[in-house]
Design a protein around this motif. Structure first.
Motif, PDB file in Angstrom:
ATOM      1  N   UNK A 287       0.718  -1.227  -0.259  1.00 20.05           N
ATOM      2  CA  UNK A 287      -0.020   0.186   0.000  1.00 20.05           C
ATOM      3  C   UNK A 287       0.896   1.416   0.052  1.00 20.05           C
TER       4      UNK A 287
ATOM      5  N   UNK B 295      -0.781  -8.856  -4.135  1.00 18.22           N
ATOM      6  CA  UNK B 295      -2.029  -8.435  -3.990  1.00 18.22           C
ATOM      7  C   UNK B 295      -2.895  -8.611  -5.207  1.00 18.22           C
ATOM      8  N   UNK B 296      -3.776  -9.241  -5.058  1.00 19.20           N
ATOM      9  CA  UNK B 296      -4.784  -9.725  -6.393  1.00 19.20           C
ATOM     10  C   UNK B 296      -5.705  -8.564  -6.644  1.00 19.20           C
ATOM     11  N   UNK B 297      -5.694  -7.566  -5.943  1.00 22.38           N
ATOM     12  CA  UNK B 297      -6.556  -6.419  -6.236  1.00 22.38           C
ATOM     13  C   UNK B 297      -5.823  -5.083  -6.456  1.00 22.38           C
ATOM     14  N   UNK B 298      -6.176  -4.188  -7.264  1.00 26.02           N
ATOM     15  CA  UNK B 298      -5.653  -3.006  -7.516  1.00 26.02           C
ATOM     16  C   UNK B 298      -4.008  -3.114  -7.917  1.00 26.02           C
TER      17      UNK B 298
ATOM     18  N   UNK C  55       1.015  10.025   0.998  1.00 22.16           N
ATOM     19  CA  UNK C  55      -0.567  10.439   0.747  1.00 22.16           C
ATOM     20  C   UNK C  55      -1.396   9.895   1.623  1.00 22.16           C
ATOM     21  N   UNK C  56      -2.639  10.652   1.619  1.00 19.49           N
ATOM     22  CA  UNK C  56      -3.944   9.932   2.156  1.00 19.49           C
ATOM     23  C   UNK C  56      -5.077   9.906   1.248  1.00 19.49           C
ATOM     24  N   UNK C  57      -4.735   9.295   0.255  1.00 20.45           N
ATOM     25  CA  UNK C  57      -5.739   9.226  -0.920  1.00 20.45           C
ATOM     26  C   UNK C  57      -6.476  10.540  -1.291  1.00 20.45           C
TER      27      UNK C  57
ATOM     28  N   UNK D   2      -7.571  12.874   0.415  1.00 21.44           N
ATOM     29  CA  UNK D   2      -7.369  13.675   1.330  1.00 21.44           C
ATOM     30  C   UNK D   2      -6.261  14.122   1.729  1.00 21.44           C
TER      31      UNK D   2
ATOM     32  N   UNK E  21     -14.381   0.922  -7.503  1.00 23.96           N
ATOM     33  CA  UNK E  21     -15.494   0.732  -8.365  1.00 23.96           C
ATOM     34  C   UNK E  21     -16.335   2.186  -8.574  1.00 23.96           C
ATOM     35  N   UNK E  22     -16.552   2.659  -7.303  1.00 26.44           N
ATOM     36  CA  UNK E  22     -17.459   4.096  -7.450  1.00 26.44           C
ATOM     37  C   UNK E  22     -16.614   5.191  -7.777  1.00 26.44           C
TER      38      UNK E  22
END
Lengths: 227, 355
Positions: A16, A46-49, A163-165, A167, A224-225
């Motif tokens: 991450x 990590x299979x996601x992202x 980073x905080x995504x 924010x 996804x959103x």
């Protein structure tokens, strides 16, 4: 900023830390300079992202994407593509490696250690000081040691990717810069550049001054959103 | 207070530690492995114990032991692993032991895949194992909500002496969002557990942890007592979030990841001035039928959006009780609903008549 990079750039970091976004954006930046560029997805953790999920989008932009193909791209198996070797050996090709998180992920890189020896490459450690275990120099150095040990490769530099995504603000990035600078001084490695979302890049560049490298990031790993 | 960026799976671990959980027994499975990975580092820092068991069956029985001794304890898995645990969960419910079980649901049935799904809704809300019992099921939809709900999960488990399940999916576990954490971790304050098997301590009776009631009359009494407990949970613990349901013509119903997608859909409708809202169940059991039933008096129709073939829709229909049409839209096998598709489906119903 890209003149600070070798022919092969290998990004490692903790889970991450934002390696994938940094790797994708680096590869696209090199591509824009007119270099034939391959993005190597070595993420077995990590299979996601991970980068292979946007493979088509990146290939349409002209990037060569090296990752397990077909059904294997959806698996949580420690599979890597045989084409990785080709990227390392082809001196005409610029390569950006995205290695999976933590020391566990770096194990996948270890198998290329001998192949990489003597070649024009550097391993760069990506740090997000807003993540749980890499908030201070001690935690960061512990992680870096683990990754170096697992891969058998010494890091050549550090990247500040605080980073905080959504924010993230200027303070987030500057605080990260200060922590990563302290790590850099302590272990004698250069802080190669600061990565930051594009809409903050100019502000960060001004705040850090002319010498510091800044890589503006466009977001590829989306929820996804996300719009 | 510190703001940090966490994955959902890490937040479950940190939330558990902050709620006073000091024991974790589990077995790895994608897409929740970051959770045991996190706790393997984190629990020793706070004097806790992390143990990777040899299987899910062993894990849940270790949970039984620790819960019986009065400890705050947790296990986690995904679909197939949770299925393996069902016998133990039934025993925990039968012996009235508090614990927290995390299911980061993946595509099924069978081995399925490692992509996100909500197809374990039936299993989670109907008990899952054998016998007449219920598990209280919490369904967060953001990383901050995970942190907050972990405290509630352990408190509710102790309050009712019953297993509590946290139901998420791979996306929720893997995505990163900023969370606010207190700098200080308070020492856990556990309610007194006079029933725990911690030694006789001068009492005149032994505390036995057991789910065996061999005399049918006694087993009936036990079941009736459990039934009263579940009735109390249904009465007091229904939780939900209303998102623009005021004056809504149509209400979407979705939980977890699907609810995040549906919020985007509601925003699209509200931008056009169309009264569409979202009801997000936070407890899947007890299902928030009180709220659904009240909404059924004012809205024209419901559209439930799930990452399964239609499971929660049955609870909504029970709550609506025929008063309004309840339509269903789902994506399955690890596929996610896309906001634009849900919007189109809702529009079709709104403009074409719900009946």
């Amino acid at each position: 900023m890209f003149d600070r990079l070798k022919r092969i750039t290998i990004y490692v970091g903790n889970l991450g830390s934002g390696k994938t976004e940094v790797a994708v954006n680096t590869a696209l930046g090199l591509l824009k300079l007119g270099k034939e560029t391959a993005l190597v997805d070595l993420d077995i953790i990590n299979p996601y992202f991970r980068a292979r999920l946007v493979r088509k989008q990146l290939e349409d932009m002209g990037l060569k994407v090296v990752s397990p193909a077909g059904r294997l791209s959806f698996a949580d198996l420690p599979a890597v593509s045989p084409a990785v070797k080709g990227v390392v050996e082809n001196v005409e090709m610029t390569g950006v490696f995205d290695v999976g998180g933590d020391d566990v992920g770096a194990v996948a890189l270890g198998q290329y250690r001998e192949l990489l020896e003597g070649r024009d490459f550097q391993m760069i450690f990506v740090i997000n000081t807003c993540r749980p275990f890499t908030r201070d120099p001690e935690g960061i150095i512990r992680y870096l040691d683990g990754i170096q040990e697992a891969s058998g490769i010494r890091a050549h530099g550090l990247v500040n990717n605080a980073n905080l995504g959504g924010e993230t603000d200027l303070d987030t990035v500057l605080n990260g810069f200060s922590v990563v600078s302290r790590v850099a001084a302590r272990i004698g490695l250069p802080l190669v550049f600061t990565a930051v979302k594009r809409d903050l890049a100019e502000e960060v560049r001004l705040a850090l001054g002319g010498e510091a490298g800044v890589l503006p990031l466009d977001k590829f790993m989306k929820a996804p959103w996300d719009p | 207070m510190a703001k940090i960026l966490m994955k959902g799976n890490e937040a479950i671990g940190e939330g558990a530690v902050r709620a006073g959980c000091r024991y974790f027994f589990g077995y790895p499975i994608t897409p929740q492995s970051e959770l045991p990975h996190y706790l393997a580092k984190r629990l020793p820092e706070v004097g806790g114990l992390y143990l990777q068991a040899e299987s899910e069956v062993a894990s849940i029985n270790m949970v039984f032991g620790a819960a019986g001794a009065g400890a705050r304890v947790m296990t986690s898995s995904s679909g197939p692993g949770i299925s393996l645990m069902q016998e133990g969960i039934s025993y925990l419910a039968g012996a009235e032991l508090p614990c927290v079980i995390v299911n980061m649901i993946r595509g099924g049935p069978g081995l399925g895949n490692i992509a996100p799904a909500q197809s374990d809704y039936f299993q989670a809300t109907r008990g899952g194992g054998h016998g007449d019992y219920r598990v209280l099921v919490l369904a967060p939809s953001s990383v901050q909500e995970i942190i907050d709900l972990m405290q509630d999960a352990f408190d509710l488990a102790d309050k009712y002496r019953n297993p509590v399940m946290l139901a998420g999916d791979g996306v929720l576990g893997q995505m990163m969002e900023p969370v606010i954490l207190d700098d200080e971790i308070k020492p856990p304050s556990l309610p007194e557990k006079s029933w725990a098997a911690t030694g006789r301590m001068g009492r005149d009776r032994k505390n036995l942890i057991n789910s065996l009631y061999i005399v049918p009359e006694n087993c009936e009494i036990h079941n009736l007592e459990l039934g009263r407990k579940y009735a109390a949970m249904e009465e007091s613990e229904q939780r939900w979030e209303d998102y623009h349901t005021e004056g809504a013509e149509m209400v979407l119903v979705a939980f977890g990841t699907a609810a995040r997608v549906c919020k985007a859909v509601v925003d699209m409708f509200r931008e056009e001035g169309r009264p569409v809202g979202l009801l997000r169940p936070i407890t899947l059991w007890p299902f928030p039928w009180k709220r659904v039933s009240a909404l059924a008096d004012s809205v024209r129709c419901f559209l439930t959006v799930e990452m399964n073939m239609g499971q929660m829709v049955e609870d909504i229909r029970l709550a609506v009780n025929g008063k309004r049409p309840v339509r269903f839209y789902g994506r399955v096998g690890g596929m996610l609903p896309v906001a634009r598709d849900v919007y189109r489906e809702a529009l079709k119903i709104l403009d074409g008549g719900a009946d």
